[in-house]
Design a protein around this motif. Sequence first.
Motif, PDB file in Angstrom:
ATOM      1  N   PRO A  82       0.819  -1.219   0.000  1.00 40.54           N
ATOM      2  CA  PRO A  82       0.000   0.000   0.000  1.00 40.54           C
ATOM      3  C   PRO A  82       0.852   1.269   0.000  1.00 40.54           C
ATOM      4  N   SER A  83       0.300   2.320  -0.566  1.00 40.26           N
ATOM      5  CA  SER A  83       0.920   3.642  -0.469  1.00 40.26           C
ATOM      6  C   SER A  83       0.739   4.140   0.961  1.00 40.26           C
ATOM      7  N   LYS A  84       1.372   5.246   1.299  1.00 47.81           N
ATOM      8  CA  LYS A  84       1.220   5.792   2.654  1.00 47.81           C
ATOM      9  C   LYS A  84      -0.246   6.084   2.955  1.00 47.81           C
ATOM     10  N   GLN A  85      -0.927   6.644   1.962  1.00 47.72           N
ATOM     11  CA  GLN A  85      -2.345   6.974   2.148  1.00 47.72           C
ATOM     12  C   GLN A  85      -3.174   5.703   2.337  1.00 47.72           C
ATOM     13  N   GLY A  86      -2.915   4.686   1.509  1.00 51.22           N
ATOM     14  CA  GLY A  86      -3.646   3.421   1.612  1.00 51.22           C
ATOM     15  C   GLY A  86      -3.395   2.719   2.930  1.00 51.22           C
ATOM     16  N   GLU A  87      -2.132   2.762   3.381  1.00 49.52           N
ATOM     17  CA  GLU A  87      -1.795   2.108   4.646  1.00 49.52           C
ATOM     18  C   GLU A  87      -2.463   2.799   5.828  1.00 49.52           C
ATOM     19  N   LYS A  88      -2.539   4.129   5.775  1.00 50.38           N
ATOM     20  CA  LYS A  88      -3.205   4.875   6.845  1.00 50.38           C
ATOM     21  C   LYS A  88      -4.680   4.493   6.926  1.00 50.38           C
ATOM     22  N   ARG A  89      -5.327   4.431   5.757  1.00 49.92           N
ATOM     23  CA  ARG A  89      -6.753   4.048   5.726  1.00 49.92           C
ATOM     24  C   ARG A  89      -6.946   2.648   6.286  1.00 49.92           C
ATOM     25  N   PHE A  90      -6.057   1.730   5.903  1.00 47.23           N
ATOM     26  CA  PHE A  90      -6.164   0.333   6.334  1.00 47.23           C
ATOM     27  C   PHE A  90      -5.970   0.220   7.849  1.00 47.23           C
ATOM     28  N   LYS A  91      -4.978   0.934   8.378  1.00 43.90           N
ATOM     29  CA  LYS A  91      -4.713   0.866   9.824  1.00 43.90           C
ATOM     30  C   LYS A  91      -5.842   1.497  10.619  1.00 43.90           C
ATOM     31  N   ARG A  92      -6.410   2.595  10.088  1.00 40.36           N
ATOM     32  CA  ARG A  92      -7.549   3.212  10.786  1.00 40.36           C
ATOM     33  C   ARG A  92      -8.705   2.220  10.881  1.00 40.36           C
ATOM     34  N   PHE A  93      -8.914   1.474   9.810  1.00 43.64           N
ATOM     35  CA  PHE A  93      -9.983   0.468   9.796  1.00 43.64           C
ATOM     36  C   PHE A  93      -9.701  -0.636  10.821  1.00 43.64           C
ATOM     37  N   LEU A  94      -8.433  -1.117  10.841  1.00 35.83           N
ATOM     38  CA  LEU A  94      -8.082  -2.203  11.759  1.00 35.83           C
ATOM     39  C   LEU A  94      -8.283  -1.802  13.219  1.00 35.83           C
ATOM     40  N   VAL A 104     -12.637  -2.078   2.068  1.00 32.79           N
ATOM     41  CA  VAL A 104     -12.658  -2.062   0.607  1.00 32.79           C
ATOM     42  C   VAL A 104     -11.458  -1.261   0.098  1.00 32.79           C
ATOM     43  N   TRP A 105     -10.588  -1.934  -0.630  1.00 31.20           N
ATOM     44  CA  TRP A 105      -9.416  -1.283  -1.187  1.00 31.20           C
ATOM     45  C   TRP A 105      -9.764  -0.586  -2.510  1.00 31.20           C
ATOM     46  N   ASN A 106      -9.093   0.536  -2.746  1.00 34.40           N
ATOM     47  CA  ASN A 106      -9.110   1.171  -4.055  1.00 34.40           C
ATOM     48  C   ASN A 106      -7.774   0.817  -4.707  1.00 34.40           C
ATOM     49  N   ILE A 107      -7.782  -0.186  -5.571  1.00 30.97           N
ATOM     50  CA  ILE A 107      -6.539  -0.742  -6.100  1.00 30.97           C
ATOM     51  C   ILE A 107      -5.676   0.314  -6.784  1.00 30.97           C
ATOM     52  N   GLU A 108      -6.306   1.221  -7.529  1.00 30.69           N
ATOM     53  CA  GLU A 108      -5.539   2.209  -8.290  1.00 30.69           C
ATOM     54  C   GLU A 108      -4.913   3.273  -7.394  1.00 30.69           C
ATOM     55  N   GLU A 109      -5.605   3.656  -6.323  1.00 29.11           N
ATOM     56  CA  GLU A 109      -5.129   4.757  -5.478  1.00 29.11           C
ATOM     57  C   GLU A 109      -4.399   4.306  -4.219  1.00 29.11           C
ATOM     58  N   ASP A 110      -4.725   3.127  -3.707  1.00 28.99           N
ATOM     59  CA  ASP A 110      -4.195   2.699  -2.405  1.00 28.99           C
ATOM     60  C   ASP A 110      -2.867   1.959  -2.479  1.00 28.99           C
ATOM     61  N   PHE A 111      -2.354   1.695  -3.693  1.00 24.77           N
ATOM     62  CA  PHE A 111      -1.140   0.886  -3.796  1.00 24.77           C
ATOM     63  C   PHE A 111      -0.038   1.578  -4.578  1.00 24.77           C
ATOM     64  N   LYS A 112       1.186   1.260  -4.199  1.00 22.99           N
ATOM     65  CA  LYS A 112       2.347   1.798  -4.898  1.00 22.99           C
ATOM     66  C   LYS A 112       2.409   1.198  -6.307  1.00 22.99           C
ATOM     67  N   PRO A 113       2.961   1.957  -7.244  1.00 23.10           N
ATOM     68  CA  PRO A 113       3.072   1.423  -8.613  1.00 23.10           C
ATOM     69  C   PRO A 113       4.088   0.281  -8.675  1.00 23.10           C
ATOM     70  N   VAL A 114       3.925  -0.595  -9.631  1.00 19.00           N
ATOM     71  CA  VAL A 114       4.866  -1.693  -9.865  1.00 19.00           C
ATOM     72  C   VAL A 114       5.254  -1.681 -11.342  1.00 19.00           C
ATOM     73  N   PRO A 115       6.373  -2.324 -11.695  1.00 18.27           N
ATOM     74  CA  PRO A 115       6.769  -2.359 -13.111  1.00 18.27           C
ATOM     75  C   PRO A 115       5.683  -2.989 -13.980  1.00 18.27           C
ATOM     76  N   ASP A 116       5.666  -2.605 -15.241  1.00 13.63           N
ATOM     77  CA  ASP A 116       4.672  -3.144 -16.178  1.00 13.63           C
ATOM     78  C   ASP A 116       4.782  -4.653 -16.319  1.00 13.63           C
ATOM     79  N   THR A 117       5.970  -5.183 -16.045  1.00 15.33           N
ATOM     80  CA  THR A 117       6.191  -6.625 -16.195  1.00 15.33           C
ATOM     81  C   THR A 117       5.724  -7.423 -14.972  1.00 15.33           C
ATOM     82  N   TRP A 118       5.290  -6.712 -13.922  1.00 17.66           N
ATOM     83  CA  TRP A 118       4.863  -7.392 -12.680  1.00 17.66           C
ATOM     84  C   TRP A 118       3.634  -8.264 -12.941  1.00 17.66           C
ATOM     85  N   ILE A 119       3.648  -9.459 -12.346  1.00 15.55           N
ATOM     86  CA  ILE A 119       2.462 -10.325 -12.400  1.00 15.55           C
ATOM     87  C   ILE A 119       2.090 -10.737 -10.983  1.00 15.55           C
ATOM     88  N   PRO A 120       0.803 -10.868 -10.686  1.00 19.20           N
ATOM     89  CA  PRO A 120       0.401 -11.323  -9.346  1.00 19.20           C
ATOM     90  C   PRO A 120       0.723 -12.798  -9.163  1.00 19.20           C
TER      91      PRO A 120
END
Length: 324
Positions: A82-94, A104-120
């Motif tokens: 998670p980005s700093k903002q996403g992690e703060k939201r997650f910890k507040r929830f916990l 509920v995560w916002n995948i586009e806004e709550d996470f740090k970017p990864v290389p285009d070649t990244w796969i889950p």
Amino acid sequence: MRRRGAVQRKVPCLFVTEVKDEPSAKRERQPFKVLATDTITGKALEADVHNAVPTEKVDGTCCYVTTYKGQPYLWARLDRKPSKQGEKRFKRFLYSLEDCKEFVWNIEEDFKPVPDTWIPAKDIEFSNGNPLPDENGHMPGWVPVEKNSKQYCWHSSVVNYEAGVALVLKHHADPGLLEISPVPLSEILEQTLELIGTNINANPYGLGSKKHPVHLLVPHGAFEIKNPPALKQNDILSWFESCTEGKVEGIVWHCHDGCLIKLHRHHLGLPWPLAETYLNSQPVVISFNGTKCDYDFEPKSLFHHFSMLDGQKFDRLKDIKFDA
């Protein structure tokens, strides 16, 4: 090599764990321990852990072999966090104790970017085409290790894509003997492995030196434990403390349904790394002749150095030295 379960996500512990406070000067950054109880988890029982194959948990960094650019490639582990903002939201929830609601995560806004070649990683859940984070808010995944990569230089040192091989540590055909040899990447396709060596996790196995770093790949499940303890906390504790075979980081049970279950020494309050490990107590032979590898390796490469030791046997892994 015999295929066993792959590590694509966090492996659960054999026992139910509990967090215990441990305020001390030495553990200021983590004033607690996660310790095992004597109760086996329901997940382990469902996976029939009593009939699973116990193997040595090797201390390194997780890798994966799958296709990239039309050929087998080594991939390094990269969890999307998670980005700093996403992690703060997650910890507040916990900490809000709103057990009745689901975060509920916002995948586009709550996470740090990864290389285009990244796969889950495989086996993780998806929603609306997006991979979902695990309970810790991380998305396990992989990135390909390019030739001469600076970021993943130690990963890169154990593969040669022109020859299509990887440097692998495994059991030799003779009992009680280890072997280092080039293995075709096509033979370990879709397997996960552990990268160990000089610059990985403070080098618990004493491999190589600063001048001549040594790194190797170990397929997960490669080292089966021949005389395992019973699945009781006291028996496992005694095995870790008093058996030569127990001088390992932990145990990973490979269940017949593909599920993996683990237990780390730390779960029982035991130290790691150790001055001497079981992996280093076994003799090892370098085997390059007779392999499916006929290639002129670059003079400075790890493959070249090992090929110069072809046929040589060493009492322990840490005894392997290259000429200056």
